[in-house]
Design an enzyme around this catalytic site. Structure first.
Site, short mmCIF file in Angstrom:
data_model
loop_
_atom_site.label_atom_id
_atom_site.label_comp_id
_atom_site.label_asym_id
_atom_site.label_seq_id
_atom_site.Cartn_x
_atom_site.Cartn_y
_atom_site.Cartn_z
N ASP A 166 0.85 -1.18 0.00
CA ASP A 166 0.00 0.00 0.00
C ASP A 166 0.89 1.24 0.00
O ASP A 166 2.12 1.14 -0.03
CB ASP A 166 -0.98 -0.02 1.18
CG ASP A 166 -0.30 0.01 2.54
OD1 ASP A 166 0.87 0.44 2.64
OD2 ASP A 166 -0.95 -0.40 3.52
N SER A 167 0.29 2.40 0.03
CA SER A 167 1.08 3.63 -0.09
C SER A 167 2.05 3.80 1.08
O SER A 167 3.17 4.28 0.89
CB SER A 167 0.16 4.85 -0.21
OG SER A 167 -0.69 4.94 0.91
#
Length: 80
Positions: A38-39
């Site tokens: 994920d980010s």
């Protein structure tokens, strides 16, 4: 530092951070699709790259890094 040395360091980092078998890491490995990063995971990885290689990776450049191979090429071309 050679391309192979850069790849090996990055692969070791990814193996440790994402608990993936080191032998499964190739230059084609996609951070988002193959690692489900994920980010936050990606930002932490970029920070690790910056610390390990002593390079600053601007956000605009970091967003373009999709694969291990792209990260290797980026580090190789931005070595001090």
């Amino acid at each position: 530092m050679t391309e192979e040395e850069i790849f090996n360091k990055i692969a070791d980092m990814i193996s440790e951070r994402f608990s993936i078998d080191r032998d499964k890491i190739t230059k084609d490995l996609n951070f988002q699709n193959d690692l489900d990063a994920d980010s936050i995971d990606f930002v932490e990885l970029v920070m690790d790259l910056e610390d390990t290689f002593g390079a600053e990776i601007p956000d605009d450049d970091a967003e373009k890094l999709q694969t291990v191979g792209e990260a290797v090429e980026y580090i190789k071309s931005h070595q001090n």
